[in-house]
Design an enzyme around this catalytic site. Structure first.
Site, PDB file in Angstrom:
ATOM      1  N   VAL A  56       0.859  -1.177   0.000  1.00 14.04           N
ATOM      2  CA  VAL A  56       0.000   0.000   0.000  1.00 14.04           C
ATOM      3  C   VAL A  56       0.896   1.228   0.000  1.00 14.04           C
ATOM      4  O   VAL A  56       1.819   1.324   0.815  1.00 14.04           O
ATOM      5  CB  VAL A  56      -0.925   0.024   1.235  1.00 14.04           C
ATOM      6  CG1 VAL A  56      -1.831   1.251   1.200  1.00 14.04           C
ATOM      7  CG2 VAL A  56      -1.758  -1.252   1.305  1.00 14.04           C
ATOM      8  N   CYS A  57       0.638   2.145  -0.913  1.00 11.82           N
ATOM      9  CA  CYS A  57       1.375   3.410  -0.965  1.00 11.82           C
ATOM     10  C   CYS A  57       2.883   3.142  -1.084  1.00 11.82           C
ATOM     11  O   CYS A  57       3.318   2.342  -1.908  1.00 11.82           O
ATOM     12  CB  CYS A  57       1.020   4.246   0.259  1.00 11.82           C
ATOM     13  SG  CYS A  57       1.399   6.003   0.121  1.00 11.82           S
ATOM     14  N   THR A  58       3.693   3.771  -0.221  1.00  9.42           N
ATOM     15  CA  THR A  58       5.150   3.630  -0.335  1.00  9.42           C
ATOM     16  C   THR A  58       5.665   2.318   0.242  1.00  9.42           C
ATOM     17  O   THR A  58       6.872   2.110   0.302  1.00  9.42           O
ATOM     18  CB  THR A  58       5.859   4.807   0.365  1.00  9.42           C
ATOM     19  OG1 THR A  58       5.401   4.897   1.722  1.00  9.42           O
ATOM     20  CG2 THR A  58       5.556   6.112  -0.339  1.00  9.42           C
ATOM     21  N   THR A 114       3.179   3.048  -7.050  1.00 12.11           N
ATOM     22  CA  THR A 114       3.289   3.516  -5.675  1.00 12.11           C
ATOM     23  C   THR A 114       2.763   4.944  -5.641  1.00 12.11           C
ATOM     24  O   THR A 114       2.207   5.432  -6.634  1.00 12.11           O
ATOM     25  CB  THR A 114       4.737   3.427  -5.161  1.00 12.11           C
ATOM     26  OG1 THR A 114       4.776   3.806  -3.766  1.00 12.11           O
ATOM     27  CG2 THR A 114       5.669   4.347  -5.941  1.00 12.11           C
ATOM     28  N   ALA A 122      -1.360   2.803  -4.989  1.00 10.64           N
ATOM     29  CA  ALA A 122      -0.830   4.168  -4.931  1.00 10.64           C
ATOM     30  C   ALA A 122      -1.056   4.766  -3.552  1.00 10.64           C
ATOM     31  O   ALA A 122      -0.658   4.182  -2.549  1.00 10.64           O
ATOM     32  CB  ALA A 122      -1.474   5.005  -6.032  1.00 10.64           C
TER      33      ALA A 122
END
Length: 341
Positions: A106-108, A126, A159
């Site tokens: 998830v995300c970074t 990302t 992202a």
């Protein structure tokens, strides 16, 4: 009831919503009657100790990573703690993450998977702010900065924060069916409509806002009149510039060409109408400036890899209104502006 294990990795500096968003989705699936199995959700840090999130919250894990069994789904969230991760965390991911049947970031969190070499040779995404960094430092990864999430085999990367919820809903839909995922989405008051290849930003957010008022007015005009004459010549006249001056100034101030900006606005408008209305494809194609259904179909296939009819089939959710009690059937309709209870 059968169980499917799900393990969420915790570390200092983790983004709390990257953890709680997907967890709430999977926990919601457990409450759905008739589910074929239950998700057994556990959280773990390196040593089993509490971690402090990037917002200052303290999360208490269920245990340590080294004591955890190999899960069906391993979720790696993002956050400020991914900037300088503990080497031991990267080592654990490198050794243990491949054992999971489904590996999710998830995300970074994708940065942690990249450091462990788990994204090499794969397509991934990302958070938009670190896509260039990820592509530059790990050229062996096919980084796609556009989608809100990407599926590549057993790997799934997403992202920004809310896209972790979108991805979790997609995984639940894959596991338990659309009705279950839709019920969870309604409960969380989110949409079950965003496909993975939806852009991280709308056209207005993806492009910069022009500095000069005439160009900002053109951006507003495009958004409000997707069915209008949006040729460079016409838009240039709105900005009181020559076509060449306008094209150069628009790209300089927004970071994209007028044509690409118009294409994106029209596509977004068409998608909203397909999702939210029952209007026919021909009517929508005219309302969005495509002129013909075939022109809109070509635009959809090029940008999204799917035709408008298939897009509507997948993402149009009809509004369900509860039936009124029989004793209200003869009552007059509520007057406009009158509150209902």
């Amino acid at each position: 009831m059968q169980e499917r294990s799900l393990l969420v990795v915790l570390f200092d500096g983790v983004q709390s919503l990257d953890v709680t968003g997907p967890v709430e989705v999977f926990a919601g699936a457990n409450a759905y009657p008739g589910a074929p199995f239950a998700y057994r959700i556990r959280t773990a840090s390196l040593d089993g100790a509490p971690v402090r999130t990037s917002s200052g919250l303290t999360l208490v894990p269920d245990g340590g990573l080294y004591e955890a069994d190999a899960p069906h789904t391993l979720i790696v969230p993002g956050g400020q703690g991914t900037r300088r991760p503990a080497p031991e965390l990267i080592d654990w991911l490198r050794a243990h993450a491949p054992r999971a049947e489904r590996l999710v970031s998830v995300c970074t969190g994708a940065l942690l998977l990249a450091e462990a070499g788990l994204l090499d040779g794969h397509r991934a995404t990302t958070h938009w702010s670190v896509c260039d960094h990820l592509a530059r430092t790990h050229p062996e990864i096919d980084v796609d900065p556009e989608p809100i999430f990407v599926r590549d085999g057993k790997l799934a990367t997403s992202a920004g924060v809310t896209s972790g919820i979108d991805l979790a809903l997609a995984l639940v839909e894959e596991d338990m069916g659309r009705e279950t995922a839709l019920t969870i989405a309604r409960h969380l008051v989110v949409f079950l409509r965003r496909p993975g290849n939806q852009a991280q930003f709308s056209a207005q957010l993806a492009a910069q806002t022009a500095q000069r008022e005439p160009l900002r007015e053109v951006q507003r005009f495009i958004t409000e009149h997707p069915d209008g004459d949006l040729s460079v010549e016409s838009l240039a006249s709105h900005a009181r510039l020559s076509p060449r001056q306008f094209a150069r100034a628009f790209r300089s101030e927004t970071g994209t060409t007028p044509g690409k900006y118009v294409d994106r606005v029209r596509l977004e408008h068409a998608r909203r109408l397909l999702e939210d209305t029952g209007d026919g494809v021909e009517e929508i194609s005219r309302a969005c400036g495509y002129g013909t259904p075939e022109a809109m179909r070509r635009a959809f296939v090029k940008a999204l890899g799917t035709a408008p009819a298939e897009y509507r089939r997948r993402f149009h959710v009809p509004v369900h209104r509860p039936a009124e009690p029989a004793d209200r059937a003869a009552e007059p309709a509520d007057r406009p502006g009158e509150p209902t209870h």
